[in-house]
Design an enzyme around this catalytic site. Structure first.
Site, PDB file in Angstrom:
ATOM      1  N   GLU A   4     -18.427  70.347  27.410  1.00 17.49           N
ATOM      2  CA  GLU A   4     -17.734  70.540  28.522  1.00 17.49           C
ATOM      3  C   GLU A   4     -17.144  69.100  29.251  1.00 17.49           C
ATOM      4  OE1 GLU A   4     -20.733  71.665  27.504  1.00 17.49           O
ATOM      5  OE2 GLU A   4     -21.076  73.603  28.554  1.00 17.49           O
ATOM      6  N   TRP A  35     -43.686  68.732  36.086  1.00 18.08           N
ATOM      7  CA  TRP A  35     -42.781  68.726  34.854  1.00 18.08           C
ATOM      8  C   TRP A  35     -43.078  67.677  34.163  1.00 18.08           C
ATOM      9  CZ3 TRP A  35     -36.700  69.507  36.632  1.00 18.08           C
ATOM     10  CH2 TRP A  35     -36.943  70.997  37.267  1.00 18.08           C
ATOM     11  N   LYS A  65     -43.703  72.933  32.186  1.00 14.89           N
ATOM     12  CA  LYS A  65     -44.124  72.924  33.573  1.00 14.89           C
ATOM     13  C   LYS A  65     -45.746  73.278  33.579  1.00 14.89           C
ATOM     14  CE  LYS A  65     -39.722  74.916  34.904  1.00 14.89           C
ATOM     15  NZ  LYS A  65     -39.190  75.336  33.768  1.00 14.89           N
ATOM     16  N   THR A  97     -19.146  75.889  22.979  1.00 12.86           N
ATOM     17  CA  THR A  97     -20.414  74.988  23.305  1.00 12.86           C
ATOM     18  C   THR A  97     -21.428  75.813  22.087  1.00 12.86           C
ATOM     19  OG1 THR A  97     -21.140  76.425  24.994  1.00 12.86           O
ATOM     20  CG2 THR A  97     -20.216  74.379  25.528  1.00 12.86           C
TER      21      THR A  97
END
Ligand code: AMP
Length: 542
Positions: free
Chosen positions: A330, A444, A439, A185
């Site tokens: 993944e 959020w 944040k 990755t």
């Protein structure tokens, strides 16, 4: 009581066997690194893959050995893949866009024993070969006539190496759970992590990717995977295409608008897939030349969020249906695709575009949920966002060497690191990477929403939203934008453009224009670098 059906292990070489048996003369067309367009067939590719396997076995490479590839999308790369897998080896795709030191680190970690490499990347190999202790063999994907004088010592040209292979090799009989492939990755934080695919996971993934509501490909399609094989398995297309018998068109190293257009047009491509950056270049080329896309029916866009303006252009100006897709290395990599269910089929215009901003629903083989930080499952209401977790037969159960264990829980769920919500129809929308989300005052703000909106501005080519420290709100959004060539948008015009389209408290506190936004090796915006670059930035609202 056990079923009384045959044991037929799901092995990847059965895909190329099937393609050769049922679609023997279907073409694989490649833009070669040497220059010309080269044509082969599934029958020939299978035959040559068997030779790759025979040659590797004859040279003492064994079951489980990692064999790296550093190559563009082309028929020879596919032959190498199937040959490696068919003799029990593990293909390991390397991303040439990484720094040589990183590539060497990854090869040492995987203990790669051999390397198949395109001519383009020989300068990289000159730097990494002395650093990789396990490397015993380098095969250059060309013929003797094109071998450059400065090729690394001991490197052999593929065509001559292949010609010496014994015929009559038989694929190794294996357990379907044996490893067949490997990909690291991109690792925006910490060291890269290795994902190890099995024959079983790759075959199941190829089947699930081909399903009508996923990629929906068939033997009547002509598929151009622009997404590289070194980027999460070309999203499974190097396996789904032979599985269904589709003609394959491989772009080699040329991904500019004119080169991609040439292949789309001359080969009558019906289906293609790539990250948004590639499509930005193609759309720009089409706008400049006034050319159309008469054969293309579907384009899959993923890897990062597909901007609404891009979907709109493909569909409205060129009559090409966009499928927005989400996935990860993944996950082999497909996780969700934005095809329409009966519940949303009726949508048109802006309402359809709203729906297509979502990354879609999970095909069979992917289970999906969103949870809060305490692992409590959140409602599917299309707005409550949390950590996106997945599991399934083509999802990693751990990383190579046991890194990153905290991402896997006892019930088999993998924490993707993405933040998302899911609606009542199961359509998921990514709102952020967990580490990128802004944040502000304990709430959020989705950077993806801000970026999508900003690139809708007619004079802006690319935009990134990052959180900047703020004494009162903790963080507030800053937009870093790149103007389209010849345009000079202002901060005020962008703010006015965004105003009213999102909640007031999501509005950026400032906008800065730059000539370029940094990207990772897989084409994503490099937020870590941007945050570093703007770490001392003072917002006017401070
Ligand atoms: P990689 O393993 O390099 O393919 O990166 C996977 C990550 O890319 C995901 O975890 C997401 O953060 C991001 N990604 C992939 N597809 C999309 C998409 N359609 N929209 C937003 N982010 C995406």
């Amino acid at each position: 009581m056990l079923g009384l059906m045959q044991q037929w292990p799901l092995l990847c070489h059965k895909i190329i066997d099937h393609a050769a048996a049922q679609h023997s003369r279907r073409e694989i067309v490649s833009r070669s690194i040497e220059g010309p367009i080269v044509r082969t067939t599934y029958e020939q590719v299978r035959e040559r893959s068997l030779r790759v396997a025979a040659r590797l076995a004859a040279e003492g490479f064994e079951r489980g050995d990692r064999i790296a590839t550093l190559a563009w999308n082309g028929a020879r790369h596919i032959e190498a893949w199937y040959g490696i897998m068919g003799m029990g080896g593990v293909y390991h795709t390397l991303n040439p866009r990484l720094f040589p030191d990183q590539i060497a680190w990854i090869m040492n970690h995987a203990e790669d024993k051999a390397l198949f490499v395109d001519l383009t990347f020989l300068p990289i190999v000159a730097k990494i070969a002395p650093l990789v202790k396990s490397l015993k063999k380098i095969v250059v994907l060309t013929d003797a006539a094109h071998m450059p004088a400065g090729a690394p010592a001991g490197a052999v040209p593929y065509e001559e190496w292949l010609a010496e292979a014994a015929t009559g090799f038989e694929w190794l009989a294996m357990d379907e759970n044996e490893a067949c492939g490997m990909c690291y990755t991109s690792g925006t934080t910490g060291d890269p992590k290795g994902v190890v695919y099995s024959h079983r996971s790759n075959v199941l993934h190829a089947m699930m990717a081909a399903l009508p509501d996923a990629m929906g490909v068939s033997s009547r399609d002509v598929i151009l995977p622009v997404v590289p094989m070194f980027h999460a398995n070309a999203w499974g297309l190097a396996q789904s295409a032979p599985m269904v018998g589709a003609k394959l068109v491989m772009p080699g190293g040329k991904m500019d608008g004119a080169s991609i257009y040439e292949l789309l047009d001359t080969e009558k491509v019906t289906f293609t897939a790539a990250v948004p950056t590639v499509w930005l270049m193609l759309l720009q080329y089409l706008e400049e030349t006034g050319k159309k896309l008469p054969y293309l029916k579907k384009v899959v866009i993923g890897g990062s969020a597909c901007p609404r303006a891009m979907t709109k252009k493909f569909q409205e100006n060129y009559d090409v249906e966009v499928i927005h897709a989400w996935g990860m290395t993944e996950m082999s990599p497909l996780g969700s695709l934005g095809t329409q269910k009966p519940e949303t089929m009726h949508l048109t215009g802006e309402a359809k575009l709203d729906m297509q901003e979502k990354q879609g629903f999970a095909p069979f083989g992917v289970e999906m949920k969103v949870t809060d930080d305490d692992n409590r499952e959140l409602p599917h209401d299309g707005k409550t966002f949390g950590r996106l977790k997945v599991r399934g037969p083509a999802v990693a159960a751990s990383y190579y060497g046991g890194a990153g264990q905290e991402q896997f829980d006892a019930e088999g769920w993998f924490d993707t690191g993405d933040v998302a919500h899911i609606d009542e129809n199961g359509n998921m929308q990514i709102t952020d990477r967990a580490k990128d989300v802004i944040k502000s005052g304990g709430e959020w703000i989705s950077t993806i929403t801000l970026e999508n909106l900003a690139v809708g501005h007619p004079d802006i080519a690319e935009a990134a939203a990052i959180g900047i420290r703020h004494p009162k709100w903790d963080e507030r959004p800053l937009i870093v934008a790149v103007a389209k060539p010849g345009k000079s948008p202002t901060r005020e015009s962008l703010i006015a453009f965004m105003d009213g389209k999102i909640a007031k408290w999501w509005m950026p506190d400032d906008v800065v224009f730059v000539s370029e936004i940094p990207h990772t090796a897989t084409g994503k915006i490099q937020k870590t670098t941007l945050r570093e670059q703007f770490k001392d930035y003072r917002l006017p609202t401070e």
